[in-house]
Design a protein around this motif. Sequence first.
Motif, PDB file in Angstrom:
ATOM      1  N   ASP A 173       5.063  21.765   1.435  1.00  0.00           N
ATOM      2  CA  ASP A 173       3.679  21.301   1.574  1.00  0.00           C
ATOM      3  C   ASP A 173       3.412  20.816   2.990  1.00  0.00           C
ATOM      4  N   ALA A 174       4.354  20.057   3.550  1.00  0.00           N
ATOM      5  CA  ALA A 174       4.183  19.571   4.923  1.00  0.00           C
ATOM      6  C   ALA A 174       4.136  20.735   5.910  1.00  0.00           C
ATOM      7  N   ALA A 175       4.968  21.751   5.685  1.00  0.00           N
ATOM      8  CA  ALA A 175       4.931  22.931   6.558  1.00  0.00           C
ATOM      9  C   ALA A 175       3.583  23.638   6.454  1.00  0.00           C
ATOM     10  N   GLY A 176       3.040  23.711   5.231  1.00  0.00           N
ATOM     11  CA  GLY A 176       1.717  24.302   5.061  1.00  0.00           C
ATOM     12  C   GLY A 176       0.649  23.534   5.815  1.00  0.00           C
ATOM     13  N   ASP A 177       0.763  22.206   5.816  1.00  0.00           N
ATOM     14  CA  ASP A 177      -0.186  21.393   6.578  1.00  0.00           C
ATOM     15  C   ASP A 177      -0.077  21.671   8.073  1.00  0.00           C
ATOM     16  N   VAL A 178       1.155  21.822   8.556  1.00  0.00           N
ATOM     17  CA  VAL A 178       1.361  22.084   9.985  1.00  0.00           C
ATOM     18  C   VAL A 178       0.739  23.425  10.374  1.00  0.00           C
ATOM     19  N   PHE A 179       1.021  24.468   9.593  1.00  0.00           N
ATOM     20  CA  PHE A 179       0.475  25.794   9.903  1.00  0.00           C
ATOM     21  C   PHE A 179      -1.050  25.804   9.801  1.00  0.00           C
ATOM     22  N   SER A 180      -1.580  25.153   8.774  1.00  0.00           N
ATOM     23  CA  SER A 180      -3.034  25.117   8.610  1.00  0.00           C
ATOM     24  C   SER A 180      -3.687  24.335   9.744  1.00  0.00           C
ATOM     25  N   LEU A 181      -3.043  23.253  10.143  1.00  0.00           N
ATOM     26  CA  LEU A 181      -3.557  22.455  11.253  1.00  0.00           C
ATOM     27  C   LEU A 181      -3.600  23.281  12.535  1.00  0.00           C
ATOM     28  N   LEU A 190     -13.271  24.460  17.868  1.00  0.00           N
ATOM     29  CA  LEU A 190     -12.352  23.425  17.400  1.00  0.00           C
ATOM     30  C   LEU A 190     -13.054  22.538  16.379  1.00  0.00           C
ATOM     31  N   ASP A 191     -12.517  22.508  15.173  1.00  0.00           N
ATOM     32  CA  ASP A 191     -13.131  21.758  14.081  1.00  0.00           C
ATOM     33  C   ASP A 191     -12.330  20.481  13.851  1.00  0.00           C
ATOM     34  N   VAL A 192     -12.893  19.362  14.264  1.00  0.00           N
ATOM     35  CA  VAL A 192     -12.185  18.086  14.175  1.00  0.00           C
ATOM     36  C   VAL A 192     -11.972  17.679  12.720  1.00  0.00           C
ATOM     37  N   LEU A 193     -12.989  17.879  11.890  1.00  0.00           N
ATOM     38  CA  LEU A 193     -12.861  17.488  10.489  1.00  0.00           C
ATOM     39  C   LEU A 193     -11.775  18.293   9.787  1.00  0.00           C
ATOM     40  N   GLY A 194     -11.697  19.578  10.102  1.00  0.00           N
ATOM     41  CA  GLY A 194     -10.640  20.395   9.511  1.00  0.00           C
ATOM     42  C   GLY A 194      -9.257  19.901   9.901  1.00  0.00           C
ATOM     43  N   MET A 195      -9.120  19.467  11.146  1.00  0.00           N
ATOM     44  CA  MET A 195      -7.835  18.936  11.595  1.00  0.00           C
ATOM     45  C   MET A 195      -7.524  17.609  10.914  1.00  0.00           C
ATOM     46  N   VAL A 196      -8.552  16.805  10.667  1.00  0.00           N
ATOM     47  CA  VAL A 196      -8.341  15.523   9.988  1.00  0.00           C
ATOM     48  C   VAL A 196      -7.850  15.745   8.560  1.00  0.00           C
ATOM     49  N   ILE A 197      -8.408  16.757   7.882  1.00  0.00           N
ATOM     50  CA  ILE A 197      -8.036  17.028   6.494  1.00  0.00           C
ATOM     51  C   ILE A 197      -6.541  17.293   6.382  1.00  0.00           C
ATOM     52  N   TYR A 198      -6.046  18.229   7.195  1.00  0.00           N
ATOM     53  CA  TYR A 198      -4.635  18.601   7.101  1.00  0.00           C
ATOM     54  C   TYR A 198      -3.732  17.569   7.768  1.00  0.00           C
ATOM     55  N   GLY A 199      -4.216  16.940   8.832  1.00  0.00           N
ATOM     56  CA  GLY A 199      -3.400  15.953   9.526  1.00  0.00           C
ATOM     57  C   GLY A 199      -3.149  14.712   8.694  1.00  0.00           C
ATOM     58  N   THR A 200      -4.144  14.294   7.910  1.00  0.00           N
ATOM     59  CA  THR A 200      -3.984  13.102   7.074  1.00  0.00           C
ATOM     60  C   THR A 200      -2.869  13.290   6.056  1.00  0.00           C
ATOM     61  N   GLU A 201      -2.889  14.427   5.373  1.00  0.00           N
ATOM     62  CA  GLU A 201      -1.863  14.664   4.359  1.00  0.00           C
ATOM     63  C   GLU A 201      -0.486  14.828   4.995  1.00  0.00           C
ATOM     64  N   LEU A 202      -0.431  15.459   6.166  1.00  0.00           N
ATOM     65  CA  LEU A 202       0.853  15.633   6.845  1.00  0.00           C
ATOM     66  C   LEU A 202       1.489  14.283   7.157  1.00  0.00           C
ATOM     67  N   VAL A 203       0.698  13.352   7.658  1.00  0.00           N
ATOM     68  CA  VAL A 203       1.226  12.018   7.986  1.00  0.00           C
ATOM     69  C   VAL A 203       1.744  11.322   6.732  1.00  0.00           C
ATOM     70  N   LEU A 204       1.011  11.446   5.634  1.00  0.00           N
ATOM     71  CA  LEU A 204       1.436  10.797   4.391  1.00  0.00           C
ATOM     72  C   LEU A 204       2.728  11.411   3.855  1.00  0.00           C
ATOM     73  N   TRP A 205       2.879  12.725   3.973  1.00  0.00           N
ATOM     74  CA  TRP A 205       4.123  13.352   3.514  1.00  0.00           C
ATOM     75  C   TRP A 205       5.303  12.940   4.381  1.00  0.00           C
ATOM     76  N   LEU A 206       5.074  12.777   5.660  1.00  0.00           N
ATOM     77  CA  LEU A 206       6.153  12.286   6.525  1.00  0.00           C
ATOM     78  C   LEU A 206       6.590  10.893   6.090  1.00  0.00           C
ATOM     79  N   GLY A 207       5.637  10.090   5.622  1.00  0.00           N
ATOM     80  CA  GLY A 207       5.991   8.776   5.095  1.00  0.00           C
ATOM     81  C   GLY A 207       6.843   8.869   3.842  1.00  0.00           C
ATOM     82  N   VAL A 208       6.542   9.849   2.966  1.00  0.00           N
ATOM     83  CA  VAL A 208       7.355  10.047   1.762  1.00  0.00           C
ATOM     84  C   VAL A 208       8.769  10.472   2.148  1.00  0.00           C
ATOM     85  N   PHE A 209       8.884  11.357   3.140  1.00  0.00           N
ATOM     86  CA  PHE A 209      10.203  11.758   3.627  1.00  0.00           C
ATOM     87  C   PHE A 209      10.984  10.546   4.133  1.00  0.00           C
ATOM     88  N   THR A 210      10.314   9.692   4.888  1.00  0.00           N
ATOM     89  CA  THR A 210      10.979   8.504   5.419  1.00  0.00           C
ATOM     90  C   THR A 210      11.447   7.588   4.297  1.00  0.00           C
TER      91      THR A 210
END
Length: 289
Positions: A173-181, A190-210
Amino acid sequence: MDNAIAANLLGTLGAVCWSIQLIPQIVLNYRRHNTIGLQPSMMMLWAWAGIPLGVYNITENFNIALQIQPQLLTLLSLLTWAQCCYYDWKHWPISRCLAVTIPIAGLMAGIQIGLVFALRAAKQSPGAHLTWPSTLMAVLSAVLLAAGVLRHYWDIYRHRSVRGISFLFVGIDAAGDVFSLASVFFQPKLDVLGMVIYGTELVLWLGVFTAGGYFNFLPWVRARLRSASSEARPESGCSAGPGVGATSGVMLQHVPSSTSVFRTASLDLADGGARSRPRFVIGNRGPAP
């Protein structure tokens, strides 16, 4: 940065990751016959998050891969939610799971189709060109995706362990967020909102990994090191006291396997053990005798 080839390639990779992200989790649920630790609310929030995300990606004319991606997210999330209802949360029979899940899927499809036509009409109407509905869809999808992952953060806080979630699923899932971002970054605009959508979830998944590394992996490493050191002691040293051998045996009994580190163990020791669907034994695919 306008690069159509890179945008489509990265978007396709993201869609592939999101197509298979929940498959390891679905297989894990089936093999252990329970979904302990996996939050049904997280799966339902993700299913609903696919609706505004799909509306946003379609009305903003993202590449085809990013338009298909939210549909797959909704479908797999609903399937995983149905597993939660079947195995642990509700103990529903399969017929009832289908009777509830299929109408929900139909309702979601109808809502998304209606919103796509409504937003396109709003953007194409002469003199209006409303943009706030698209912004609302982007914000709503980001909030629902984040809320789904944050629901699991509460479970981590309560149990001091990352339970129920396959780390393979999290990684995909995190890899999918990276590719989509990255795909959004290579769109003509450049769509800032689109980047926020995928970037938010990516950060949260990194927290789960930690959290998984701290609560699951480090204790496993320490237990393995203690086990190795106890096995390396001379046999005479192990028999020095009457309680030494018993203590060592108890310690080794609770050492989790490497599988439980990277695919979270389904046992909930605080609740007195794992619950499984009636007539099934955890770890056994067949019915109990």
